[in-house]
Design a protein around this motif. Sequence first.
Motif, PDB file in Angstrom:
ATOM      1  N   ARG A 145      53.457  19.284  -2.741  1.00 44.59           N
ATOM      2  CA  ARG A 145      53.110  19.236  -1.357  1.00 44.59           C
ATOM      3  C   ARG A 145      53.339  19.923  -0.232  1.00 44.59           C
ATOM      4  NH1 ARG A 145      54.930  13.371  -0.749  1.00 44.59           N
ATOM      5  NH2 ARG A 145      54.538  13.332  -2.737  1.00 44.59           N
ATOM      6  N   MET A 146      53.351  20.366   0.695  1.00 45.24           N
ATOM      7  CA  MET A 146      53.675  21.411   1.570  1.00 45.24           C
ATOM      8  C   MET A 146      53.531  21.055   2.935  1.00 45.24           C
ATOM      9  SD  MET A 146      52.719  25.085   0.401  1.00 45.24           S
ATOM     10  CE  MET A 146      53.543  26.392   1.344  1.00 45.24           C
ATOM     11  N   ARG A 147      54.169  20.766   4.209  1.00 43.09           N
ATOM     12  CA  ARG A 147      54.243  21.281   5.286  1.00 43.09           C
ATOM     13  C   ARG A 147      53.215  22.421   5.842  1.00 43.09           C
ATOM     14  NH1 ARG A 147      59.394  19.078   7.957  1.00 43.09           N
ATOM     15  NH2 ARG A 147      57.831  19.489  10.027  1.00 43.09           N
ATOM     16  N   MET A 148      52.491  21.475   6.745  1.00 44.56           N
ATOM     17  CA  MET A 148      51.018  22.113   7.537  1.00 44.56           C
ATOM     18  C   MET A 148      51.570  23.501   7.645  1.00 44.56           C
ATOM     19  SD  MET A 148      48.785  20.018   7.470  1.00 44.56           S
ATOM     20  CE  MET A 148      47.222  19.950   8.819  1.00 44.56           C
ATOM     21  N   SER A 149      52.743  23.572   9.045  1.00 46.03           N
ATOM     22  CA  SER A 149      53.272  24.550   9.213  1.00 46.03           C
ATOM     23  C   SER A 149      53.047  25.919   8.106  1.00 46.03           C
ATOM     24  CB  SER A 149      54.485  25.140   9.543  1.00 46.03           C
ATOM     25  OG  SER A 149      54.551  24.249  10.990  1.00 46.03           O
ATOM     26  N   GLU A 177      50.199  12.993   4.134  1.00 49.07           N
ATOM     27  CA  GLU A 177      51.600  12.055   4.187  1.00 49.07           C
ATOM     28  C   GLU A 177      52.900  12.344   5.484  1.00 49.07           C
ATOM     29  OE1 GLU A 177      54.241  11.149   0.772  1.00 49.07           O
ATOM     30  OE2 GLU A 177      52.169  10.693   0.061  1.00 49.07           O
ATOM     31  N   ASN A 178      52.937  11.297   5.708  1.00 56.63           N
ATOM     32  CA  ASN A 178      54.266  11.545   6.212  1.00 56.63           C
ATOM     33  C   ASN A 178      55.779  12.170   5.759  1.00 56.63           C
ATOM     34  OD1 ASN A 178      53.185  10.745   9.025  1.00 56.63           O
ATOM     35  ND2 ASN A 178      53.507   8.525   8.465  1.00 56.63           N
ATOM     36  N   CYS A 179      56.517  13.125   7.169  1.00 56.00           N
ATOM     37  CA  CYS A 179      57.515  13.557   6.546  1.00 56.00           C
ATOM     38  C   CYS A 179      59.242  12.557   7.369  1.00 56.00           C
ATOM     39  CB  CYS A 179      57.220  14.931   7.188  1.00 56.00           C
ATOM     40  SG  CYS A 179      59.189  15.944   7.336  1.00 56.00           S
ATOM     41  N   GLU A 180      59.534  12.431   6.493  1.00 57.73           N
ATOM     42  CA  GLU A 180      60.466  12.071   6.474  1.00 57.73           C
ATOM     43  C   GLU A 180      61.757  12.452   7.784  1.00 57.73           C
ATOM     44  OE1 GLU A 180      61.488   7.923   3.992  1.00 57.73           O
ATOM     45  OE2 GLU A 180      59.311   8.083   3.643  1.00 57.73           O
ATOM     46  N   SER A 181      61.773  13.534   7.259  1.00 58.87           N
ATOM     47  CA  SER A 181      62.644  14.212   7.852  1.00 58.87           C
ATOM     48  C   SER A 181      63.057  14.530   9.494  1.00 58.87           C
ATOM     49  CB  SER A 181      63.329  15.519   6.522  1.00 58.87           C
ATOM     50  OG  SER A 181      62.283  16.219   6.520  1.00 58.87           O
ATOM     51  N   ASP A 182      61.211  14.605   9.133  1.00 56.70           N
ATOM     52  CA  ASP A 182      60.904  15.469  10.504  1.00 56.70           C
ATOM     53  C   ASP A 182      59.910  14.423  11.161  1.00 56.70           C
ATOM     54  OD1 ASP A 182      59.913  16.195  12.777  1.00 56.70           O
ATOM     55  OD2 ASP A 182      60.548  18.888  12.266  1.00 56.70           O
ATOM     56  N   ARG A 191      57.698  14.486  13.546  1.00 58.38           N
ATOM     57  CA  ARG A 191      56.564  15.271  13.774  1.00 58.38           C
ATOM     58  C   ARG A 191      55.635  16.505  12.345  1.00 58.38           C
ATOM     59  NH1 ARG A 191      59.823  19.556  16.885  1.00 58.38           N
ATOM     60  NH2 ARG A 191      61.255  19.587  14.618  1.00 58.38           N
ATOM     61  N   GLY A 192      56.093  16.071  11.339  1.00 52.56           N
ATOM     62  CA  GLY A 192      56.012  16.559  10.691  1.00 52.56           C
ATOM     63  C   GLY A 192      55.232  15.985   9.750  1.00 52.56           C
ATOM     64  N   LEU A 193      54.191  17.091   9.055  1.00 53.01           N
ATOM     65  CA  LEU A 193      53.064  15.902   7.957  1.00 53.01           C
ATOM     66  C   LEU A 193      53.740  17.566   6.482  1.00 53.01           C
ATOM     67  CD1 LEU A 193      50.529  15.154  10.164  1.00 53.01           C
ATOM     68  CD2 LEU A 193      51.609  13.956   8.945  1.00 53.01           C
TER      69      LEU A 193
END
Lengths: 158, 158
Positions: free
Chosen positions: A59-63, A92-97, A99-101
């Motif tokens: 998995r990777m963050r969109m940014s 998938e939602n990001c727990e720690s941030d 705003r993030g996915l």
Amino acid sequence: METETAPQWLTDEEQCAWRTHVEVNRMLTYQLEKDLQPFNLTMNDYDILVHLSESDELRMRMSDLAAATLQSKSRLSHQITRMENAGLVRRENCESDRRGLYTVLTEDGMETMRRVAPHHVASVRRHFVDLVSPEALSELHKALTPIAEHLRSQRGKP
Amino acid sequence: METETAPQWLTDEEQCAWRTHVEVNRMLTYQLEKDLQPFNLTMNDYDILVHLSESDELRMRMSDLAAATLQSKSRLSHQITRMENAGLVRRENCESDRRGLYTVLTEDGMETMRRVAPHHVASVRRHFVDLVSPEALSELHKALTPIAEHLRSQRGKP
DNA sequence: CCCCGTTCGTTCACCTTTCAACTTCTTAGG
DNA sequence: CCTAAGAAGTTGAAAGGTGAACGAACGGGG
């Protein structure tokens, strides 16, 4: 006050090398794209699958993915929507941030990778790697390295 | 009957060279495009202007131009329409083949060329040519030549 | 705490590219 | 000649890409 200076035109050798480089890129892109077509993938799709499959937890963050694949956030967003519809990845939602996915590689995406990768590698060999000696490839790499470094340092400047 | 063979994965050196090559291409395209933006030109526009300005009578048949710039006829047609609207080129009928059309460089297009070329060349120098020694550039050229030849021979195959 | 500037990712409007259908003209064969 | 195959370009709709604007969430300095 005169600010113009005589343009430093390219020498014949420089121009020739430059044009070959540009031409190779275009034709190579065309061929690789074509070789992926039977699998219903673009190089963009493939690139994203590679990055995801090589990342922790698949998995990777969109940014981060956008930065890694050198595309705008907007473009990546559209791209991921398409790949999500194709079942290759999932958001998938990001727990720690909040705003993030995350973009997560699905089992289907993983399976597609496994199936396609050998063909893509063969394609890269056929149209690039196997056409030059290891020494020439090494020279090529050596020549491109400072250019790559310069360009990385330019990312998102004035 | 077994038709699969073990995939010939790339060695670390090969993979590294390959990835650098791909990365350089993307970043380089990005920079060159960006440097042309102030002139309201894309690399595509510029490429077409170059081809026309180097051709006899400053004109080329649509098909030839499409082949030379490695784009589809359809894409070129749209592209030329845009450039025609911008006043850079003009379409002209072909006497010897009444299906055919010439794309002709206008005086405006010529002037744009003269104005932009020095900046573009400087851009190519800054981001590519001047970053490597003449020897390295020559090695790079040598390495790319067989690849270019191979790819040219592949144009429009199965 | 609570702003305020920033970052994250999406969306919208607009532009470019692709693909297939289509018109017009050429040319080779009968 | 006439016809059929096919090449030259264009077109229009659908898909993909761009850039600005946006809402939501973070986070450091009063």
